[in-house]
Design a protein around this motif. Structure first.
Motif, short mmCIF file in Angstrom:
data_model
loop_
_atom_site.label_atom_id
_atom_site.label_comp_id
_atom_site.label_asym_id
_atom_site.label_seq_id
_atom_site.Cartn_x
_atom_site.Cartn_y
_atom_site.Cartn_z
N THR A 2 53.73 64.52 46.94
CA THR A 2 52.69 63.71 46.30
C THR A 2 52.83 63.78 44.79
OG1 THR A 2 51.17 65.55 46.10
CG2 THR A 2 51.11 64.32 48.17
N LYS A 3 51.96 63.03 44.11
CA LYS A 3 51.99 63.02 42.65
C LYS A 3 51.71 64.41 42.09
CE LYS A 3 49.37 60.45 39.40
NZ LYS A 3 48.64 59.19 39.19
N ARG A 4 50.86 65.17 42.83
CA ARG A 4 50.55 66.52 42.36
C ARG A 4 51.82 67.39 42.37
NH1 ARG A 4 48.11 71.25 44.12
NH2 ARG A 4 48.52 70.70 46.27
N THR A 6 54.97 66.32 42.12
CA THR A 6 55.93 65.94 41.08
C THR A 6 55.43 66.35 39.70
OG1 THR A 6 55.04 63.70 40.92
CG2 THR A 6 56.88 64.03 42.43
N ARG A 7 54.09 66.37 39.53
CA ARG A 7 53.56 66.82 38.23
C ARG A 7 53.89 68.30 38.04
NH1 ARG A 7 48.07 64.84 37.70
NH2 ARG A 7 47.44 66.56 39.05
N PHE A 9 56.45 69.81 39.30
CA PHE A 9 57.88 69.84 39.01
C PHE A 9 58.11 69.59 37.52
CE2 PHE A 9 61.63 67.06 38.38
CZ PHE A 9 62.64 67.93 38.75
N PHE A 10 57.42 68.60 36.96
CA PHE A 10 57.57 68.26 35.54
C PHE A 10 57.08 69.41 34.65
CE2 PHE A 10 54.89 66.40 32.02
CZ PHE A 10 55.93 66.31 31.09
N THR B 149 48.34 58.41 34.34
CA THR B 149 49.58 59.16 34.13
C THR B 149 50.52 58.42 33.18
OG1 THR B 149 49.39 60.13 36.31
CG2 THR B 149 51.59 60.10 35.33
N GLU B 215 50.48 54.40 42.23
CA GLU B 215 50.58 55.79 42.67
C GLU B 215 52.05 56.19 42.85
OE1 GLU B 215 47.94 57.42 42.60
OE2 GLU B 215 48.54 59.33 43.52
N GLU B 218 53.94 56.29 39.42
CA GLU B 218 53.60 57.43 38.57
C GLU B 218 54.11 58.74 39.16
OE1 GLU B 218 49.40 56.96 37.69
OE2 GLU B 218 49.91 55.58 36.05
N LYS B 219 54.21 58.77 40.48
CA LYS B 219 54.77 59.96 41.12
C LYS B 219 56.22 60.13 40.65
CE LYS B 219 56.22 60.06 45.54
NZ LYS B 219 56.04 59.88 46.99
N TRP B 220 56.99 59.05 40.69
CA TRP B 220 58.39 59.14 40.29
C TRP B 220 58.55 59.28 38.78
CZ3 TRP B 220 62.01 60.63 43.41
CH2 TRP B 220 61.81 60.47 44.79
N TYR B 222 56.87 61.24 36.92
CA TYR B 222 56.90 62.69 36.67
C TYR B 222 58.28 63.27 36.97
CZ TYR B 222 51.91 63.51 35.82
OH TYR B 222 50.67 63.56 35.26
N VAL B 223 58.89 62.77 38.06
CA VAL B 223 60.22 63.29 38.40
C VAL B 223 61.21 62.97 37.27
CG1 VAL B 223 62.14 63.14 40.03
CG2 VAL B 223 59.78 63.11 40.86
N VAL B 225 60.65 62.26 33.97
CA VAL B 225 60.48 63.02 32.73
C VAL B 225 60.73 64.50 32.96
CG1 VAL B 225 59.03 61.36 31.51
CG2 VAL B 225 57.94 63.07 32.96
#
Lengths: 273, 458
Positions: A2-4, A6-7, A9-10, B149, B215, B218-220, B222-223, B225
């Motif tokens: 999920t986005k959480r 990947t955040r 991970f960043f 995001t 959604e 923005e998920k990708w 983060y990957v 950056v």
């Protein structure tokens, strides 16, 4: 994922690798003094660094390979050119290179005698930085060998073809130090920082016989030996080669070279007829 | 354009484009000097034209970033800009500061430190402008209490860029140490936080142009950056190899530098998959060109051509040759020029006050393809010149000056490609002012209550 995730991970990745980077930075600071001979950063070197910046030198030249690509790299320039040469060059670069021939020219930097001495001191310090042996072979300002243009070819620098004095002398001629080839070409009429050595043996005989010659040499061999260890005894005419009775050629080859190396160079140069 | 205060991006784009045009003048001058001889040598030598060329690039791209942020943030946070007046003041100070710096360079007022030549008063003014900008943006987001995001990545990139400018203000006694920290600004900008800005703007444009799921995008984001920083922070090492640092920077730095293209290839795939879903249906065809073009050209110029000379065993021979401007020109163009031009193109119909967002003009296409092919030609000219230089000068040991004489034909190609590129830039600027003339734009948009939404078209 999920986005959480990947955040995380960043943020996690960035923090982790930033921390490693900072660690390497701290360790580098422990070593900078040794790697750069920080004890040799004299006031003259420091002042020379300011001259370097003030002159905007880096927007044409490169230093340690960094800068613009419009003018030669100066990392090891003080290994290739002596202080008298660099001083005279910086006073008036147009005496040394012609825009007609090279299509570019260094504008006169308009430096004082003191500033010139300082920037040379700075470049001398840079040349001694322990930078992983870069450049892997000397970067010359001008000259060098184009295969097929009549210059001596064959063995690569650093490897003598045999152990005869001529072969050893030829290998030495191309090596740095002493770096003879970075100032002397072997092609007639191609004058670099020093005069061309094409036909040197015959030229030496002619000079000894001429009334301008005031030295002690009586044979071409003696003349060549004298020119290597005491370059100011006979001055080749031209403002780009000497000033005030002093040759721009470094005068420390008596200390740098073993006597046998000088003899090998003489043997090699005597083959240039 | 949903919010009236988004309009403030327009004058930012005007300044950015004018400086872009000026950058071409100094680029062409510099290229002509490579060919030589130089009749202007005593008026402005190469060091001056090159310094102005690169500084204008940095200034106009940053101006574009700030304009783009003023455009994006109101939509993302669903509110008006905190203070339009502050944004205007900031632009005014920023522009005057830039002009002062350029005129100063012409008269030799410089710190002579590559890319950070700005004299201290100019540097301090830059910091003040960045703080004004960040304050305005933070207050806008705080006022609305809503952030996405996409804008988070965009604004963090700019905030970190301001922070990383601070090492540029430090002076070091030891030249090696000063190089070490110079790259904290230069490398960590262009191969770090500016990539965040690019990725943020890319995400914004892709969501708008393709209708892709936010959604998911923005998920990708983060990957991408995340990959930028994981490789890029230690990747700073590829500038350190030969300047007097400990030996371990070479293997470690080489490894992470070689990973840097991952994020950039990821970005190209990101754009491709987003656009594939919508089938290029958005009426702003030109914005799609610039957006996808930016992602693809970044993978080529920054990714592939960076990878070509980043490994220490290769870099040992290519360091300090024309291979570097080969990579520099294509990387900057793909990653930063194209993304700014993408946002400008996307915003143009909205500035013109049109209800539909379509944008398609023959001149716009010419501007796109001429810039793209011109830059490709310049990249090839630098590459061929650089390869020849490495072999002749570095490997065979021919002198620098003699080698440069043998590269004349490549410099001719460079100038030819640069003229094509400049024609593309000129057409873009002309097309911009034709589509959104300054006078009509101001009459339509600057009157009335700034808090009333003018249109509901995205």
């Amino acid at each position: 994922m999920t986005k959480r995730h990947t955040r995380m991970f960043f943020v996690g990745g960035t923090l982790l690798f930033a921390a490693i980077f900072l660690g390497m930075t701290i360790d580098s600071h422990r070593q900078f003094a040794t790697l750069t001979n920080a004890d040799q950063i004299t006031p003259a070197v420091s002042a020379g660094k300011d001259v370097w910046h003030k002159g905007n030198c880096i927007n044409c030249h490169t230093l340690l390979g960094e800068g613009a690509y419009y003018a030669p790299d100066l990392t090891k320039i003080t290994d290739q050119r002596g202080e008298p040469y660099l001083t005279a060059f910086l006073k008036d670069p147009s005496q040394f290179y012609s825009e007609k021939q090279h299509r570019r020219l260094m504008p006169n930097p308009k430096l004082s005698e003191e500033e010139i001495a300082q920037v040379i001191a700075f470049l001398g310090w840079v040349a001694k930085i322990d930078n992983q042996g870069w450049p892997p072979r000397p970067i010359l300002v001008s000259g060098g060998t184009f295969p097929g243009t009549g210059e001596a070819e064959g063995s690569a620098a650093g490897v003598a073809a045999s152990d005869s004095p001529v072969a050893l002398g030829q290998e030495l001629f191309r090596s740095t130090p002493p770096g003879c080839a970075s100032c002397h070409s072997l092609v007639a009429g191609v004058n670099l920082a020093g005069p061309s050595l094409a036909g040197l043996a015959s030229e030496a005989a002619r000079i000894i016989a001429s009334p301008e010659y005031q030295g002690n040499a009586t044979t071409p061999e003696e003349f060549i030996r004298e020119s290597i260890v005491e370059p100011s005894v006979y001055l080749v005419p031209g403002a780009m080669y000497s000033a005030a009775g002093r040759s721009f050629m470094p005068d420390n080859y008596r200390e740098i070279l073993e006597p046998v190396q000088v003899e090998n160079l003489v043997a090699y140069l005597m083959t240039l007829r | 354009m949903r919010y009236r205060s988004q309009w403030v991006a327009y004058p930012y784009f005007v300044v950015a484009l004018l400086l872009y045009g000026l950058q071409m003048v100094f680029g062409l001058l510099s290229a002509a000097k490579y060919l030589g001889p130089d009749p202007l040598i005593n008026l402005m030598a190469f060091d001056v034209t090159k310094e102005i060329h690169t500084n204008l690039l940095i200034v106009w791209v940053l101006t574009g970033f700030m304009g783009a942020t003023y455009y994006v943030v109101p939509e993302e946070s669903r509110t008006e800009i905190y203070s339009v007046k502050l944004a205007y003041w900031q632009l005014g100070i920023w522009t005057v500061n830039g002009v002062v710096a350029v005129v100063g360079y012409l008269f030799g007022w410089t710190e002579g430190n590559k890319l950070l030549e700005q004299p201290v008063p100019v540097k301090l003014t830059i910091v003040v402008c960045m703080l004004m900008f960040l304050y305005n943006i933070f207050m806008t987001i705080r006022k609305s209490g809503r952030w996405t995001t996409t804008e988070g990545v965009l604004v963090s990139g700019l905030a970190l860029a301001a922070l990383l400018y601070l090492p540029a203000l430090l002076q070091f006694h030891n030249y090696t140490v000063s190089i070490f920290y110079r790259w904290w600004t230069v490398h960590l900008w262009v191969e770090g936080v500016w990539e965040m800005v690019q990725a943020g703007l890319l995400a914004y444009l892709l969501i708008r142009l393709s209708g892709a799921d936010r959604e998911m995008m923005e998920k990708w984001l983060y990957v991408i950056v995340g990959l930028v920083f994981i490789a890029g922070i230690i990747g700073t090492a590829h500038h350190y190899y030969w300047v007097g640092v400990p030996q371990y920077w070479l293997p470690i730095g080489g490894f992470f530098s070689a990973l840097e293209p991952l994020a950039l290839f990821g970005m190209a795939m990101y754009a491709y998959f987003a656009m594939r879903r919508s089938g290029f249906a958005h009426p702003n065809k030109l914005a799609i060109h610039w957006t996808v073009g930016s992602a693809v050209y970044t993978a080529f110029g920054a990714g592939l051509l960076g990878l070509a000379h980043t490994w220490p065993a290769v870099n040992k021979w290519t360091h300090g040759t024309l291979i570097t401007p080969m990579h520099g020109h294509s990387a900057f163009f793909g990653a930063y020029v194209m993304i700014v031009l993408a946002v400008i193109t996307y915003a143009m119909p909205h500035f013109a006050g049109r209800e539909d967002s379509s944008r398609e003009s023959p001149m716009g296409y010419w501007a796109f393809w001429l810039q793209l092919s011109g830059m490709f030609g310049m990249t090839l000219a630098f590459a061929t010149a650089g390869i020849a230089q490495v072999y002749m000068e570095r490997i065979m040991g021919v002198g620098y000056l003699d080698t440069q004489l043998k590269l004349q034909v490549h410099f001719l190609m460079l100038i030819g490609a640069a003229i094509i590129f400049t024609a593309g830039v000129a057409l873009f600027i002309w097309d911009f002012f034709r589509a959104v003339p300054i006078r009509t734009a101001f009459l339509d948009n600057t009157s009335g209550d700034a808090s009333v939404p003018v249109s509901s078209v995205a």
